[in-house]
Design a protein around this motif. Structure first.
Motif, mmCIF file in Angstrom:
data_model
loop_
_atom_site.group_PDB
_atom_site.id
_atom_site.type_symbol
_atom_site.label_atom_id
_atom_site.label_comp_id
_atom_site.label_asym_id
_atom_site.label_seq_id
_atom_site.Cartn_x
_atom_site.Cartn_y
_atom_site.Cartn_z
ATOM 1 N N ILE A 67 0.887 -1.181 0.000
ATOM 2 C CA ILE A 67 0.000 0.000 0.000
ATOM 3 C C ILE A 67 0.918 1.222 0.000
ATOM 4 O O ILE A 67 1.708 1.410 0.937
ATOM 5 C CB ILE A 67 -0.912 -0.008 1.243
ATOM 6 C CG1 ILE A 67 -1.775 -1.282 1.241
ATOM 7 C CG2 ILE A 67 -1.763 1.248 1.297
ATOM 8 C CD1 ILE A 67 -2.548 -1.510 2.532
ATOM 9 N N GLN A 83 -7.695 5.890 3.341
ATOM 10 C CA GLN A 83 -7.344 5.103 2.147
ATOM 11 C C GLN A 83 -6.563 3.846 2.527
ATOM 12 O O GLN A 83 -6.781 2.763 1.989
ATOM 13 C CB GLN A 83 -6.520 5.955 1.178
ATOM 14 C CG GLN A 83 -7.353 6.994 0.446
ATOM 15 C CD GLN A 83 -6.505 8.126 -0.142
ATOM 16 O OE1 GLN A 83 -5.275 8.064 -0.135
ATOM 17 N NE2 GLN A 83 -7.175 9.153 -0.635
ATOM 18 N N SER A 87 -7.655 -0.011 1.974
ATOM 19 C CA SER A 87 -6.770 -0.939 1.240
ATOM 20 C C SER A 87 -6.474 -2.191 2.065
ATOM 21 O O SER A 87 -6.376 -3.292 1.525
ATOM 22 C CB SER A 87 -5.450 -0.246 0.878
ATOM 23 O OG SER A 87 -5.698 0.884 0.090
ATOM 24 N N GLN A 90 -9.499 -4.275 1.679
ATOM 25 C CA GLN A 90 -9.562 -4.885 0.338
ATOM 26 C C GLN A 90 -8.555 -6.030 0.201
ATOM 27 O O GLN A 90 -8.801 -7.021 -0.491
ATOM 28 C CB GLN A 90 -9.298 -3.838 -0.743
ATOM 29 C CG GLN A 90 -10.555 -3.035 -1.091
ATOM 30 C CD GLN A 90 -10.227 -1.707 -1.725
ATOM 31 O OE1 GLN A 90 -9.142 -1.514 -2.265
ATOM 32 N NE2 GLN A 90 -11.168 -0.785 -1.653
#
Ligand code: NAD
Ligand code: GLY
Length: 350
Positions: A67, A83, A87, A90
């Motif tokens: 990331i 964010q 991530s 995800q």
């Protein structure tokens, strides 16, 4: 390689060596059984070291995702944090998985905070890549992001599982950031360890960076293990910082933090000497060390401007602010002062 044991509520080790990162996966696997690992890093560090760290973790049995966010303090905010958290989700990281914070203090603070809040807290490892991060921000468990209202205003205490400091990485670090780290090292010498200051004055830094990094980590260890939550003695790590924050602010932040800490430490030391609280030799030793390391001894802002800038200091409590002042070379104390007295104190240090 040197190992420093950090005796916080959640204990861990800091390993300091040269060219140890190619084997970082094996070192991480000794403390965290192979699992899913998310490397959180910035774009500059990713381009330099991301692939080799990922390969090392894979060789040790971790499944790895990366990331990456843009480098710099401007990224250390709630938007980037959100964010990174998205991530992590995800990538499917679970509570038994791992974050690897690879970068300077910005990455360490943000990735550490993400580790503290993702799934109410998962494990993380720090791989600091700047001198400042190796000797200061990666150790002690302070994690945070900045708010519009100021730096580090949202955060958590969250200790890592392991810290891996590889001084070979400093070969790519730009000079300004190296100076930032040296400024903090000089603070450790002046405030906690006279022999460290002498070593810096005699150029030991160039000869044996591992030894000096390990020494600084040991100093920080002693302080944070005595006061993990920053209620008392840990505040001594802020030697010179009230002046430093004022210098940073007066310069419009063109003078970076560690360099301002060096000059701020000189300023408060000079004020203590002028006030008869310290022998002149203490200032001479500090100034010779600053010269040797290429750091500024004096700032060119007025005492009034510095005092005005210091009003923004987070350490101010109403009408009083606690300065950290040297009381000998290698020792420092907390010294509360009324804010109206700051200008004349700063004037003595110019
Ligand atoms: P940084 O993380 O912004 O790194 C400086 C720059 O150097 C970045 O652009 C980065 O991409 C680049 N870089 C990093 N490693 C590199 C390498 N090996 N080679 C080439 N480039 C490299 O800055 P910093 O000075 O490491 O950290 C500053 C941050 O640390 C601030 O946000 C500060 O608040 C925080 N901090 C936290 C603590 C703590 O206890 N948590 C203590 C001190 C400072
Ligand atoms: N860098 C200051 C602290 O860790 O308390």
């Amino acid at each position: 390689m040197q190992t420093i044991s950090i005796r916080t509520g959640h204990p861990y080790e800091v390993l300091v060596g040269r060219s140890i990162l190619p084997e970082c996966g094996a070192a991480v696997a000794k403390v965290v059984a192979p699992c899913a690992a998310a490397i959180v890093t910035d774009d500059t560090v990713d381009a330099l070291y991301g692939a080799s760290i990922e390969a090392s973790l894979r060789r040790a049995g971790f499944s790895v995702s990366r990331i990456v966010f843009p480098h710099g303090e401007a990224s250390k905010n709630l938007q980037t944090l959100a964010q990174v958290l998205e991530s992590l989700a995800q990538a499917g990281l679970t509570r038994s998985d791992l974050i690897v914070a690879l970068g300077g203090g910005v990455v360490g603070d943000l990735a550490g905070f993400a580790a503290a809040v993702y799934l109410r807290g998962i494990r993380f490892v720090q791989i600091p890549t700047t001198l400042l991060a190796m000797i200061d921000s990666s150790v002690g468990g302070k994690t945070a992001v900045d708010l519009e209202a100021g730096k580090n205003l949202a955060g958590a205490f969250w200790q890592p599982e392991l810290v891996l400091c590889d001084t070979a990485l400093l070969s790519t670090l730009p000079l300004n950031y190296r100076l930032d780290g040296l400024g903090e090292m000089i603070k450790y010498g002046m405030g906690f360890d006279a022999s460290l200051l002498s070593m810096l004055r005699s150029g030991e830094w160039e000869r044996d960076p591992e030894a000096l990094v390990a020494r600084c980590v040991a100093i920080k260890e002693a302080v944070v293990s005595a006061d993990e939550r920053d209620n008392a003695v840990r505040q001594k790590l802020n030697l010179g910082h009230t002046a430093a924050h004022a210098i940073e602010r007066c310069s419009g932040f063109s003078i970076t933090h560690g360099r301002a800490v060096a000059t701020g430490t000189a300023l408060v030391t000079r004020a203590c000497v002028r006030r008869g609280e310290l022998p002149a030799e203490a200032l001479a030793l500090l100034e010779e060390t600053l010269d040797r390391c290429g750091l500024e001894k004096r700032c060119h802002f007025s005492a009034a401007a510095l005092a005005q800038a210091a009003m923004h200091d987070k350490k101010r409590r109403g009408n009083r602010i606690t300065l950290i002042l040297p009381d000998a070379v290698g020792s420092c104390r907390l010294s509360p002062i009324a804010v109206e007295e700051l200008e004349s104190f700063f004037a003595d240090g110019l």
